[in-house]
Write an enzyme that holds these catalytic residues in place. Structure first.
Site, short mmCIF file in Angstrom:
data_model
loop_
_atom_site.label_atom_id
_atom_site.label_comp_id
_atom_site.label_asym_id
_atom_site.label_seq_id
_atom_site.Cartn_x
_atom_site.Cartn_y
_atom_site.Cartn_z
N ASN A 9 -11.51 11.13 -5.64
CA ASN A 9 -11.07 12.28 -4.71
C ASN A 9 -9.85 13.29 -5.12
O ASN A 9 -8.42 12.98 -5.57
CB ASN A 9 -10.60 11.73 -3.03
N LYS A 11 -8.85 16.20 -3.98
CA LYS A 11 -8.22 16.93 -3.23
C LYS A 11 -7.66 18.12 -3.30
O LYS A 11 -8.98 18.84 -3.90
CB LYS A 11 -6.41 16.16 -2.97
N HIS A 94 -10.37 10.93 5.80
CA HIS A 94 -9.06 10.91 5.18
C HIS A 94 -7.48 11.13 6.45
O HIS A 94 -7.36 11.78 7.05
CB HIS A 94 -9.27 12.14 4.26
N GLU A 96 -5.24 12.22 5.46
CA GLU A 96 -4.90 13.17 5.00
C GLU A 96 -5.40 14.36 6.31
O GLU A 96 -3.97 15.27 6.79
CB GLU A 96 -4.82 13.96 3.78
N GLU A 166 -7.24 2.47 3.54
CA GLU A 166 -6.30 3.00 2.73
C GLU A 166 -5.10 3.16 3.55
O GLU A 166 -4.61 4.51 4.40
CB GLU A 166 -6.85 5.09 2.20
N GLY A 172 -0.59 8.47 -3.09
CA GLY A 172 0.78 9.23 -3.42
C GLY A 172 1.81 8.33 -3.36
O GLY A 172 3.23 9.80 -4.18
N SER A 212 -2.44 4.86 -4.13
CA SER A 212 -1.91 4.18 -5.62
C SER A 212 -2.87 3.85 -6.89
O SER A 212 -1.86 2.64 -7.58
CB SER A 212 -0.35 3.73 -5.52
P1 13P Z 1 -3.63 8.14 -4.76
O1 13P Z 1 -4.58 7.56 -5.75
O2 13P Z 1 -2.59 9.73 -4.90
O3 13P Z 1 -2.76 7.19 -3.56
O4 13P Z 1 -4.59 8.98 -3.42
C1 13P Z 1 -5.77 8.00 -2.79
C2 13P Z 1 -6.48 8.33 -1.57
O5 13P Z 1 -5.34 9.11 -1.04
C3 13P Z 1 -7.45 8.88 -2.15
O6 13P Z 1 -8.29 9.55 -0.57
#
Ligand code: 13P
Length: 256
Positions: A9, A11, A94, A96, A166, A172, A212
Site C-alpha cells: 500500500n 499510500k 483502512h 487511515e 492492521e 508507521g 511495520s
Molecule cells: P506501515 O507498514 O508503514 O506500518 O503501514 C502499514 C499499513 O498501513 C499498510 O496498509
C-alpha cells in the site's frame, strides 16, 4: 494450502514517474515469485502502473473507492473507473480512512458489496487503536469490524475477500505486533469467518498482517499458522525492502 499474499500500500507517495520506475523494478525482480503480489499506488499513477504490470504476476490494487457507482460525487473514484485502468483489487476500511476520513463500518460494508458486485477483489482492513487495546477491547472491535464489513456478502463471494489485520498502533510506528500477538487476533478473525460462512470458508480465508512489516520481521510473522501474508506500507516504497518481504523465505535463509 492457502499460500502467501503480500500487498504493498503506497499510500500518498510517489509521482507518476517514480511509481512507474518502482513498478518496473518489481516486475523484473518478482517475476519468479511463488507468492501472490499486489501493489496499490495512488489513484494518479494507477493507469501508468497498470500498463507496467499488465500481463505480469503483479496485481494492480486501489487504496479506496466510492460507495456509489457514478454520479455527482466530487473528489471520489468509482469502481468502474478502477476496472477501466486494470485494477483488480481494492483496499477498503483502512484505518487511515476510518480515523482520518470518518469511514464507518456501514460505509465500508457498502463499498465491499459494490466492489464484489463488480468483480473486484477486496482487502478488508480491520484493527484496534491503542486505547481500544488497553481497554481490553481488541476482540470486540475486530469481530465487529469483520461482521459489519462482510454483512450481506454472499457465501459465493466471500472467497474473493482477504482480511488484513492492521493494529492502528503498529502502523508507521516501527512497533509491530509480536508474531504471537498478531496470531492470536488472526485466529479470532478466522473463527469469526468460520462462524459466519462455515468451516471451509474460514479455513480458506487469506488473512494478512499489516503494521511495520519489514524484511527483518516478515518471516517470523509468516511462520504463524493463521498469518497468510502482509499488507505493507512504508517498506513497500522501495524495491529492495518490498522484494525482501515478498521473498521472506529466501531472505531469511540468506540472513542465516
Ligand atoms: P506501515 O507498514 O508503514 O506500518 O503501514 C502499514 C499499513 O498501513 C499498510 O496498509
Amino acid at each position: 494450502m492457502r499460500g502467501y499474499y503480500i500487498a504493498g500500500n503506497w499510500k500518498m507517495h510517489k509521482t507518476v514517474g517514480e511509481a512507474v520506475d518502482l513498478a518496473g523494478e518489481l516486475v523484473k525482480r518478482l517475476a519468479r515469485s511463488g507468492h501472490r503480489v499486489m501493489i496499490a499506488p495512488p489513484f494518479t499513477s494507477l493507469q501508468a502502473v497498470g500498463e507496467k504490470v499488465r500481463g505480469t504476476n503483479i496485481l494492480l490494487g486501489a487504496q479506496n473507492m466510492a460507495s456509489a457507482e457514478l454520479g455527482a460525487h466530487t473528489g471520489q473514484i468509482s469502481c468502474l473507473m478502477l476496472k477501466d485502468v486494470g485494477v483488480s483489487v481494492v483496499i477498503l476500511g483502512h484505518s487511515e480512512c476510518r480515523l482520518l476520513d470518518g469511514e464507518t463500518n456501514a460505509l465500508i460494508n457498502a463499498k465491499v458489496k459494490l466492489a464484489l458486485l463488480h468483480g473486484l477483489e477486496v482487502i478488508l482492513c480491520v484493527g484496534e487503536t491503542l486505547a481500544e487495546r488497553e481497554a481490553g477491547l481488541v476482540e470486540k472491535i475486530v469481530v465487529e469490524q469483520v461482521e459489519e464489513g462482510l454483512r450481506g456478502v454472499a457465501p459465493d463471494r466471500v472467497g474473493t475477500v482477504t482480511i488484513a489485520y492492521e493494529p492502528v498502533w503498529a502502523i508507521g510506528t516501527g512497533k509491530n505486533a509480536t508474531p504471537q500477538d498478531a496470531e492470536a487476533v488472526h485466529a479470532v478473525i478466522r473463527s469469526t469467518v468460520a462462524r459466519l460462512y462455515g468451516a471451509k470458508a474460514g479455513e480458506e480465508m487469506l488473512i494478512q498482517y499489516g503494521g511495520s512489516v519489514k524484511p527483518d520481521n516478515a518471516a517470523g510473522l509468516m511462520a504463524m499458522k493463521n498469518i497468510d501474508g502482509a499488507l505493507v506500507g512504508g517498506a513497500a516504497l522501495s524495491a529492495d525492502s518490498f522484494c525482501a518481504i515478498v521473498e521472506f523465505d529466501a531472505y531469511q535463509r540468506a540472513a542465516g
